[in-house]
Design an enzyme around this catalytic site. Structure first.
Site, PDB file in Angstrom:
ATOM      1  N   SER A 253       0.853  -1.184   0.000  1.00 56.25           N
ATOM      2  CA  SER A 253       0.000   0.000   0.000  1.00 56.25           C
ATOM      3  C   SER A 253       0.890   1.235   0.000  1.00 56.25           C
ATOM      4  O   SER A 253       2.122   1.129   0.049  1.00 56.25           O
ATOM      5  CB  SER A 253      -0.884   0.008   1.249  1.00 56.25           C
ATOM      6  OG  SER A 253      -0.093   0.347   2.369  1.00 56.25           O
ATOM      7  N   LYS A 254       0.261   2.372  -0.031  1.00 57.18           N
ATOM      8  CA  LYS A 254       0.967   3.659  -0.048  1.00 57.18           C
ATOM      9  C   LYS A 254       2.064   3.743   1.021  1.00 57.18           C
ATOM     10  O   LYS A 254       3.087   4.369   0.803  1.00 57.18           O
ATOM     11  CB  LYS A 254      -0.044   4.796   0.208  1.00 57.18           C
ATOM     12  CG  LYS A 254      -0.790   5.204  -1.039  1.00 57.18           C
ATOM     13  CD  LYS A 254      -0.137   6.440  -1.661  1.00 57.18           C
ATOM     14  CE  LYS A 254      -0.362   6.577  -3.138  1.00 57.18           C
ATOM     15  NZ  LYS A 254       0.595   5.854  -3.967  1.00 57.18           N
ATOM     16  N   ARG A 255       1.791   3.105   2.175  1.00 57.51           N
ATOM     17  CA  ARG A 255       2.764   3.164   3.266  1.00 57.51           C
ATOM     18  C   ARG A 255       4.126   2.639   2.828  1.00 57.51           C
ATOM     19  O   ARG A 255       5.150   3.001   3.376  1.00 57.51           O
ATOM     20  CB  ARG A 255       2.300   2.306   4.453  1.00 57.51           C
ATOM     21  CG  ARG A 255       1.269   2.933   5.340  1.00 57.51           C
ATOM     22  CD  ARG A 255       0.906   1.981   6.467  1.00 57.51           C
ATOM     23  NE  ARG A 255       0.524   0.663   5.972  1.00 57.51           N
ATOM     24  CZ  ARG A 255       1.249  -0.436   6.090  1.00 57.51           C
ATOM     25  NH1 ARG A 255       2.401  -0.406   6.712  1.00 57.51           N
ATOM     26  NH2 ARG A 255       0.821  -1.591   5.600  1.00 57.51           N
TER      27      ARG A 255
END
Ligand code: GLU
Length: 499
Positions: A253-255
Site C-alpha cells: 500500500s501507499k505506506r
C-alpha cells in the site's frame, strides 16, 4: 475444435493503475499472447461516484506505457462492446429479469435501516448475520402491494442449498458450503448492478474463457460460479494469483512508498524492466531465469508456473532489473528517453538531436554512466558536470574541501602535469598516478587534491569515480576547470585572515 482463449483485465477506475493491477493485466496479456488468444480490456465503472474519466485515461496510458496492448476495449472496440460497464446497464437488467423469471433471484424491499437494525441485533447476541430472507418469505400479495406502493427494492440472488466447487489453476480445488453464502444483492435499488452480477454477465457475454485475477477475489468466486449455473453458462477457468506484499508481509500500500505505475514511470524506471519485475512477482519461468525479454516471457508463460505463495515487492530487485535493462539499451535509445529530462534541467542542446560530434560526445558520456545508472534521472545527475559550461561550487563543497592553505599552488601543479600528459595517456590510471605523485612531491595527502579536483570538475563533493570522469571530460575541459578553480581560490580572502 480448440477454442481461442479470451482473457480480460477489468479494472475499476476508482484509483491509479496500481502495480498489482498491472501485474494482473500482464498475466492475462502474457497468456493471451502465448496462446494466440484475445486480450480484452473492460472498464468496470458502474460506481459512478468513484469513477472518473481522468482515472480511466490514467489506466489506459499506464497500460500503453507498459506495452500491454488490448485487442478489444476502449479505443479499439470489438464485437462484444461496449467495453465500459456504465454503457451495458441494459444487459444486466435483462440478466436479472431472466434470473427472477427462472426463480434464481427475488425482489427485496428491506430498507437499509431495517437491515442495519436486524444485523446489529444479531451482532449484539454475538450471532453472525446473513440476510434473513424476509422478502423471500413474503406472500405474493404482500410483494405486489409493496411494489405498487413504489417502495424501492433491490434484487437478491437466491443461493441454493448444497455445495459449490471450482478448480482454480493456482489454488487447486476450492469448495464451500452454500449455507455460508448470503443471498447477495445483484441489482441495487437504484438499478445499478453489483460487481458479482456485472462481472459474470460481462464475462459470459464477452465469451471469456480464463479469469485471471487477484487472490482477493477468490472468496467471491463461489458466488460467481452459482451465477454461471443459474444463467446456464459454462464457467471459465479461474486462476487467482497471489497478492503483492511489502517486505513487512503486509499488503502493498501507499505506506510502502510508490505503488502506481505512473509513479514508477515518473521515477525513471523502464517499462521493460517493470514488466520483467512484475512478471516474476508470483510467476517463475523455471531454471532460475530472471532477465527476460517480452518475447521470452510470452514464450515461457504458463498459469501453472504461478505459485500460490505470497509475492513480496522488493525495491532492490526492481532497481537491479532496471539497471540491467538500462545496460541493454543503446546510448541513442537512452538519449531519446532522457531528452525531456535534459530539457527540464536546461542541459539539452539542439546539436544533440542530430548525428554529429556533439551527439557522439553525449553518447560516450551515456556509455560511461550506463553501468552506474539505476534510474533514468541518474544520467542527469551524474552527467551534469559533463554537460554544463561552467561549474558553480556548492558553498558546502567550498567549506569542506577548498579551504586548504596553498591549495591554489597544488592545483596549478596538477593542472600543468595534466596538460603535459599526452592525449593518448589521458586515461584514468595515468591520471590517478600523476595526481598521487604530485601530492607526494608536495608532501600533502592525495585526498586533498582528489577532493579539490572533484569540486573543480563537478562543483560538488560527490561524483562517479573521479578519474574515469576526468578521462572522459578530456584534457582541455579538465585543465580549464582546474584553472577556474585556481582563479576562484585567488579571489578568496587569505585563509589566515578567516576567523
Ligand atoms: N473490477 C474488479 C476489480 O478491479 C475486477 C475483478 C475481476 O477481475 O473480476 O477488482
Amino acid at each position: 475444435m480448440s477454442v481461442i482463449p479470451r482473457l480480460r483485465f477489468a479494472p475499476s477506475p476508482t484509483g491509479l493503475l496500481h502495480i498489482g493491477g498491472a501485474r494482473t493485466a500482464l498475466f492475462n496479456w502474457l497468456y493471451a499472447r502465448r496462446h494466440g488468444g484475445v486480450f480484452v480490456l473492460r472498464i468496470e465503472d458502474t460506481d459512478t461516484r468513484r469513477s472518473s474519466e481522468d482515472l480511466v485515461a490514467g489506466i489506459l496510458s499506464g497500460l500503453r506505457w507498459l506495452g500491454i496492448d488490448w485487442d478489444e476495449g476502449p479505443g479499439v472496440n470489438g464485437p462484444h462492446g461496449p467495453y465500459f460497464q456504465s454503457a451495458r446497464l441494459e444487459n444486466y437488467r435483462v440478466a436479472v429479469d431472466q434470473l427472477v423469471a427462472s426463480g434464481h433471484a427475488y425482489f427485496c424491499f428491506c430498507q437499509p435501516e431495517e437491515l442495519k437494525e436486524r444485523r446489529e441485533a444479531a451482532q449484539a447476541k454475538h450471532a453472525g448475520w446473513m440476510y434473513d430472507r424476509a422478502c423471500l418469505h413474503r406472500s405474493d400479495k404482500a410483494l405486489a402491494q409493496l411494489k405498487s406502493a413504489g417502495i424501492p427494492h433491490a434484487i437478491r440472488f437466491k443461493v441454493p442449498k448444497g455445495r459449490t466447487r471450482f478448480d482454480d489453476v493456482v489454488r487447486g480445488s476450492i469448495e464451500v458450503d452454500n449455507a455460508t453464502i448470503d443471498d447477495f444483492v445483484i441489482l441495487r435499488s437504484d438499478g445499478r448492478p453489483t460487481y458479482h452480477l456485472s462481472v459474470v454477465v460481462d464475462d459470459v457475454d464477452m465469451a471469456i474463457t480464463h479469469v485471471v485475477r487477484g487472490d482477493d477475489h477468490t472468496s467471491n468466486t463461489p458466488k460467481h460460479v452459482l451465477l454461471y449455473e443459474a444463467l446456464n453458462a459454462p464457467p471459465p477457468k479461474f486462476a487467482h494469483v497471489p497478492l503483492i506484499f511489502g517486505a513487512d508481509r503486509k499488503r502493498l500500500s501507499k505506506r510502502h512508498g510508490a505503488t502506481s505505475v505512473a509513479e514508477f514511470q515518473h521515477m525513471g524506471y523502464l517499462p521493460d524492466a517493470l514488466v520483467n519485475f512484475l512478471a516474476l512477482l508470483g510467476w517463475s519461468p523455471g531454471e532460475d531465469r530472471e532477465m527476460l525479454t517480452r518475447d521470452a516471457m510470452v514464450q515461457a508463460f504458463t498459469l501453472e508456473g504461478v505459485s500460490g505463495g505470497n509475492a513480496v515487492f522488493d525495491q532492490k530487485k526492481l532497481d537491479w532489473f532496471n539497471s540491467r535493462h538500462i545496460e541493454l539499451l543503446q546510448a541513442d535509445e537512452i538519449i531519446d528517453k532522457i531528452q525531456p529530462l535534459l530539457e527540464e534541467s536546461r542541459l539539452w542542446r539542439e546539436e544533440y538531436a542530430s548525428v554529429g560530434d556533439s551527439r557522439t560526445w553525449l553518447a560516450s558520456i551515456i556509455n560511461l554512466l550506463k553501468s552506474r545508472a539505476t534510474v533514468l534521472p541518474d544520467f542527469i545527475e551524474y552527467g551534469r558536470p559533463f554537460l554544463v559550461d561552467e561549474v558553480t561550487y556548492e558553498p558546502e563543497a567550498v567549506k569542506k574541501r577548498l579551504l586548504v592553505v596553498g591549495l591554489a599552488d597544488h592545483v596549478a601543479a596538477l593542472r600543468e602535469a595534466y596538460a603535459a600528459l599526452e592525449e593518448d595517456r589521458f586515461d584514468s590510471s595515468s591520471l590517478e598516478r600523476v595526481l598521487r605523485s604530485i601530492a607526494d612531491s608536495r608532501s600533502i595527502k592525495a585526498g586533498v587534491l582528489i577532493h579539490a579536483t572533484r569540486v573543480a570538475m563537478t562543483g560538488t563533493t560527490v561524483s562517479p569515480s573521479l578519474f574515469e570522469m576526468v578521462e572522459l571530460m578530456g584534457r582541455a575541459k579538465t585543465t580549464s576547470r582546474l584553472k577556474a578553480l585556481e582563479q576562484f581560490l585567488a579571489e578568496q580572502p587569505p585563509l589566515d585572515s578567516l576567523s
